[in-house]
Design a protein around this motif. Sequence first.
Motif, PDB file in Angstrom:
ATOM      1  N   ARG A   1       7.693 -25.707 -31.013  1.00  0.00           N
ATOM      2  CA  ARG A   1       7.253 -26.796 -30.118  1.00  0.00           C
ATOM      3  C   ARG A   1       7.249 -26.342 -28.668  1.00  0.00           C
ATOM      4  O   ARG A   1       6.328 -26.690 -27.905  1.00  0.00           O
ATOM      5  CB  ARG A   1       8.153 -28.007 -30.302  1.00  0.00           C
ATOM      6  CG  ARG A   1       7.858 -28.836 -31.548  1.00  0.00           C
ATOM      7  CD  ARG A   1       8.577 -30.168 -31.497  1.00  0.00           C
ATOM      8  NE  ARG A   1      10.017 -29.999 -31.545  1.00  0.00           N
ATOM      9  CZ  ARG A   1      10.729 -30.018 -32.670  1.00  0.00           C
ATOM     10  NH1 ARG A   1      10.115 -30.194 -33.833  1.00  0.00           N
ATOM     11  NH2 ARG A   1      12.039 -29.869 -32.641  1.00  0.00           N
ATOM     12  N   ALA A   2       8.245 -25.578 -28.266  1.00  0.00           N
ATOM     13  CA  ALA A   2       8.299 -25.105 -26.883  1.00  0.00           C
ATOM     14  C   ALA A   2       7.116 -24.204 -26.567  1.00  0.00           C
ATOM     15  O   ALA A   2       6.510 -24.303 -25.487  1.00  0.00           O
ATOM     16  CB  ALA A   2       9.614 -24.365 -26.636  1.00  0.00           C
ATOM     17  N   CYS A   3       6.780 -23.327 -27.496  1.00  0.00           N
ATOM     18  CA  CYS A   3       5.638 -22.434 -27.281  1.00  0.00           C
ATOM     19  C   CYS A   3       4.335 -23.218 -27.193  1.00  0.00           C
ATOM     20  O   CYS A   3       3.474 -22.933 -26.334  1.00  0.00           O
ATOM     21  CB  CYS A   3       5.559 -21.406 -28.407  1.00  0.00           C
ATOM     22  SG  CYS A   3       6.896 -20.186 -28.391  1.00  0.00           S
ATOM     23  N   GLU A   4       4.171 -24.207 -28.051  1.00  0.00           N
ATOM     24  CA  GLU A   4       2.959 -25.021 -28.016  1.00  0.00           C
ATOM     25  C   GLU A   4       2.882 -25.831 -26.725  1.00  0.00           C
ATOM     26  O   GLU A   4       1.797 -25.980 -26.139  1.00  0.00           O
ATOM     27  CB  GLU A   4       2.923 -25.931 -29.238  1.00  0.00           C
ATOM     28  CG  GLU A   4       2.707 -25.154 -30.543  1.00  0.00           C
ATOM     29  CD  GLU A   4       2.938 -25.998 -31.783  1.00  0.00           C
ATOM     30  OE1 GLU A   4       3.440 -27.144 -31.643  1.00  0.00           O
ATOM     31  OE2 GLU A   4       2.637 -25.513 -32.897  1.00  0.00           O
ATOM     32  N   GLU A   5       4.023 -26.348 -26.265  1.00  0.00           N
ATOM     33  CA  GLU A   5       4.038 -27.096 -25.008  1.00  0.00           C
ATOM     34  C   GLU A   5       3.706 -26.185 -23.838  1.00  0.00           C
ATOM     35  O   GLU A   5       2.937 -26.569 -22.933  1.00  0.00           O
ATOM     36  CB  GLU A   5       5.415 -27.733 -24.810  1.00  0.00           C
ATOM     37  CG  GLU A   5       5.638 -28.375 -23.455  1.00  0.00           C
ATOM     38  CD  GLU A   5       4.744 -29.587 -23.182  1.00  0.00           C
ATOM     39  OE1 GLU A   5       4.696 -30.031 -22.024  1.00  0.00           O
ATOM     40  OE2 GLU A   5       4.088 -30.074 -24.138  1.00  0.00           O
ATOM     41  N   ALA A   6       4.251 -24.971 -23.829  1.00  0.00           N
ATOM     42  CA  ALA A   6       3.951 -24.040 -22.742  1.00  0.00           C
ATOM     43  C   ALA A   6       2.474 -23.674 -22.731  1.00  0.00           C
ATOM     44  O   ALA A   6       1.845 -23.604 -21.663  1.00  0.00           O
ATOM     45  CB  ALA A   6       4.810 -22.789 -22.890  1.00  0.00           C
ATOM     46  N   ALA A   7       1.885 -23.429 -23.903  1.00  0.00           N
ATOM     47  CA  ALA A   7       0.456 -23.114 -23.968  1.00  0.00           C
ATOM     48  C   ALA A   7      -0.375 -24.272 -23.429  1.00  0.00           C
ATOM     49  O   ALA A   7      -1.361 -24.066 -22.706  1.00  0.00           O
ATOM     50  CB  ALA A   7       0.063 -22.787 -25.408  1.00  0.00           C
ATOM     51  N   ARG A   8       0.036 -25.493 -23.779  1.00  0.00           N
ATOM     52  CA  ARG A   8      -0.704 -26.671 -23.285  1.00  0.00           C
ATOM     53  C   ARG A   8      -0.634 -26.737 -21.758  1.00  0.00           C
ATOM     54  O   ARG A   8      -1.653 -26.968 -21.091  1.00  0.00           O
ATOM     55  CB  ARG A   8      -0.121 -27.936 -23.901  1.00  0.00           C
ATOM     56  CG  ARG A   8      -0.894 -29.212 -23.550  1.00  0.00           C
ATOM     57  CD  ARG A   8      -0.171 -30.452 -24.040  1.00  0.00           C
ATOM     58  NE  ARG A   8       1.075 -30.658 -23.308  1.00  0.00           N
ATOM     59  CZ  ARG A   8       1.132 -31.201 -22.095  1.00  0.00           C
ATOM     60  NH1 ARG A   8       0.015 -31.550 -21.459  1.00  0.00           N
ATOM     61  NH2 ARG A   8       2.294 -31.371 -21.503  1.00  0.00           N
ATOM     62  N   ARG A   9       0.545 -26.532 -21.218  1.00  0.00           N
ATOM     63  CA  ARG A   9       0.701 -26.609 -19.759  1.00  0.00           C
ATOM     64  C   ARG A   9      -0.064 -25.499 -19.049  1.00  0.00           C
ATOM     65  O   ARG A   9      -0.543 -25.687 -17.925  1.00  0.00           O
ATOM     66  CB  ARG A   9       2.184 -26.531 -19.391  1.00  0.00           C
ATOM     67  CG  ARG A   9       2.974 -27.791 -19.756  1.00  0.00           C
ATOM     68  CD  ARG A   9       4.446 -27.617 -19.416  1.00  0.00           C
ATOM     69  NE  ARG A   9       5.208 -28.821 -19.699  1.00  0.00           N
ATOM     70  CZ  ARG A   9       5.415 -29.824 -18.840  1.00  0.00           C
ATOM     71  NH1 ARG A   9       4.884 -29.736 -17.619  1.00  0.00           N
ATOM     72  NH2 ARG A   9       6.121 -30.876 -19.171  1.00  0.00           N
ATOM     73  N   LEU A  10      -0.183 -24.349 -19.711  1.00  0.00           N
ATOM     74  CA  LEU A  10      -0.888 -23.214 -19.103  1.00  0.00           C
ATOM     75  C   LEU A  10      -2.383 -23.248 -19.365  1.00  0.00           C
ATOM     76  O   LEU A  10      -3.126 -22.398 -18.862  1.00  0.00           O
ATOM     77  CB  LEU A  10      -0.293 -21.902 -19.614  1.00  0.00           C
ATOM     78  CG  LEU A  10       1.156 -21.626 -19.177  1.00  0.00           C
ATOM     79  CD1 LEU A  10       1.721 -20.418 -19.908  1.00  0.00           C
ATOM     80  CD2 LEU A  10       1.226 -21.418 -17.664  1.00  0.00           C
ATOM     81  N   GLY A  11      -2.832 -24.196 -20.181  1.00  0.00           N
ATOM     82  CA  GLY A  11      -4.262 -24.361 -20.421  1.00  0.00           C
ATOM     83  C   GLY A  11      -4.878 -23.286 -21.273  1.00  0.00           C
ATOM     84  O   GLY A  11      -6.061 -22.942 -21.106  1.00  0.00           O
ATOM     85  N   VAL A  12      -4.099 -22.747 -22.226  1.00  0.00           N
ATOM     86  CA  VAL A  12      -4.626 -21.713 -23.119  1.00  0.00           C
ATOM     87  C   VAL A  12      -4.459 -22.195 -24.559  1.00  0.00           C
ATOM     88  O   VAL A  12      -3.583 -23.008 -24.863  1.00  0.00           O
ATOM     89  CB  VAL A  12      -3.905 -20.368 -22.922  1.00  0.00           C
ATOM     90  CG1 VAL A  12      -4.209 -19.804 -21.538  1.00  0.00           C
ATOM     91  CG2 VAL A  12      -2.402 -20.506 -23.126  1.00  0.00           C
ATOM     92  N   PRO A  13      -5.298 -21.698 -25.477  1.00  0.00           N
ATOM     93  CA  PRO A  13      -5.162 -22.111 -26.876  1.00  0.00           C
ATOM     94  C   PRO A  13      -3.811 -21.751 -27.469  1.00  0.00           C
ATOM     95  O   PRO A  13      -3.266 -22.483 -28.297  1.00  0.00           O
ATOM     96  CB  PRO A  13      -6.298 -21.361 -27.579  1.00  0.00           C
ATOM     97  CG  PRO A  13      -7.300 -21.084 -26.504  1.00  0.00           C
ATOM     98  CD  PRO A  13      -6.496 -20.859 -25.264  1.00  0.00           C
ATOM     99  N   ALA A  14      -3.272 -20.586 -27.108  1.00  0.00           N
ATOM    100  CA  ALA A  14      -1.987 -20.132 -27.623  1.00  0.00           C
ATOM    101  C   ALA A  14      -1.422 -19.102 -26.652  1.00  0.00           C
ATOM    102  O   ALA A  14      -2.151 -18.546 -25.815  1.00  0.00           O
ATOM    103  CB  ALA A  14      -2.140 -19.518 -29.012  1.00  0.00           C
ATOM    104  N   LEU A  15      -0.127 -18.822 -26.756  1.00  0.00           N
ATOM    105  CA  LEU A  15       0.494 -17.883 -25.818  1.00  0.00           C
ATOM    106  C   LEU A  15      -0.045 -16.477 -25.970  1.00  0.00           C
ATOM    107  O   LEU A  15       0.093 -15.661 -25.047  1.00  0.00           O
ATOM    108  CB  LEU A  15       2.010 -17.896 -26.007  1.00  0.00           C
ATOM    109  CG  LEU A  15       2.713 -19.207 -25.628  1.00  0.00           C
ATOM    110  CD1 LEU A  15       4.220 -19.065 -25.768  1.00  0.00           C
ATOM    111  CD2 LEU A  15       2.347 -19.643 -24.208  1.00  0.00           C
ATOM    112  N   ARG A  16      -0.671 -16.186 -27.062  1.00  0.00           N
ATOM    113  CA  ARG A  16      -1.332 -14.891 -27.246  1.00  0.00           C
ATOM    114  C   ARG A  16      -2.361 -14.642 -26.135  1.00  0.00           C
ATOM    115  O   ARG A  16      -2.683 -13.488 -25.812  1.00  0.00           O
ATOM    116  CB  ARG A  16      -1.955 -14.910 -28.622  1.00  0.00           C
ATOM    117  CG  ARG A  16      -2.945 -13.910 -29.059  1.00  0.00           C
ATOM    118  CD  ARG A  16      -4.277 -13.810 -28.631  1.00  0.00           C
ATOM    119  NE  ARG A  16      -5.209 -12.912 -29.134  1.00  0.00           N
ATOM    120  CZ  ARG A  16      -5.428 -12.458 -30.354  1.00  0.00           C
ATOM    121  NH1 ARG A  16      -4.650 -12.792 -31.349  1.00  0.00           N
ATOM    122  NH2 ARG A  16      -6.404 -11.675 -30.643  1.00  0.00           N
ATOM    123  N   ASP A  17      -2.880 -15.719 -25.544  1.00  0.00           N
ATOM    124  CA  ASP A  17      -3.943 -15.585 -24.547  1.00  0.00           C
ATOM    125  C   ASP A  17      -3.417 -15.292 -23.149  1.00  0.00           C
ATOM    126  O   ASP A  17      -4.213 -15.164 -22.203  1.00  0.00           O
ATOM    127  CB  ASP A  17      -4.791 -16.856 -24.538  1.00  0.00           C
ATOM    128  CG  ASP A  17      -5.483 -17.084 -25.867  1.00  0.00           C
ATOM    129  OD1 ASP A  17      -6.343 -16.261 -26.234  1.00  0.00           O
ATOM    130  OD2 ASP A  17      -5.148 -18.058 -26.559  1.00  0.00           O
TER     131      ASP A  17
END
Length: 381
Positions: free
Chosen positions: A227-243
């Motif tokens: 959930r933390a990773c998904e929330e961070a990706a959302r805040r950073l405006g990327v599909p996933a942290l891989r980006d």
Amino acid sequence: MAERAFAGFRTEYGGDPAGYWVAPGRANLIGEHTDYNDGFVLPFALPQHTVVAAAAARRPNWSAWSEMNGERISFDDAGMAPGAVPDWGAYVAGVVWALREAGHRVPHAELAIASDVPLGAGLSSSAAIESAVLTALADLGDLDLPVDDRPRLAQRAENEYVGAPTGVMDQSASIRCREGHALFLDCRSLEVEHIPFDLAGDGLAMVVVDTRAEHRHVDGEYADRRRACEEAARRLGVPALRDIDADDLPAALDRLPDEVLRRRVRHVVTENQRVRQTVELLRSGRIRDIGPLLTASHASMRDDFEITVDEVDTAVTAALSAGAYGARMTGGGFGGCVLALVDAAFADAVAAAVTGAFADRGFTRPRSFTVLPGPGAHRLS
């Protein structure tokens, strides 16, 4: 293992199986908690595996016997909705369910299961069961099911039927690995490259230390990290942290509101980078040189992702002090196993050093063994 599955099959079903199918456990060389972030992982298949003896059923249902506890479960078309089959049987029923949901006509079958993949050690015993059952059913039913499509189905069984929010790495490794290689997997595209990983040829060994540490809050903590990773990706405006590229990491961290999210992102982004660096070294045949990357991965899991426990940290420190080129926890965390890359001649000494360190700390005696990369799921006979 096949003999044990055969004996169980004959005892339970009164006849001989049509064949035997095998799928291995896996160790992740590097790339932890990157899979559900659409990132990169580098697992290899273990020599420990699950064997399924199977045949077409004489009744319109599926039944499975497990050597682990001597239990036999059965379910039919009307009684296999998610939640209907509990405990270990859910991994079997989940595979049948996922295949049917994908439109396949799954043959009714009788199964007997034996395994030497350690349970609860972070070596993907559940994926080994799913992969062996799926491979057996695909062959028994002559299903039109390319190998490359099978990991997603096995993952769906675990995610949606069993209810474990795992990524696709475990099933991909159990199904798609090759002997003597590590599997470089892009968890977004599912593209793979088989990377030479000839430990024996370089006089090396991989020591696996099963710390036997009781998994502590693993389900809830795993879900929290996701959930933390998904929330961070959302805040950073990327599909996933891989980006998030490693070069852009400092700017990305500046945009996040709290320290916990920053640590989680830093682990995933730097771990993806370490996977790619490891692959480049292995392509060049420089196996010893991956050691510092393994150790850096462990430090990141300990400090940024906060998923290690005292036992695995102790095992890593002891292995490094005894001469390992690198060491890290493998698996989802909060217990489980440690990998140590060592000269083959010193494997026993490294294992003994870990055992001694555990005794000094009053921990349960660990189990250690050496492994070489093996093949993925296949039919034995």
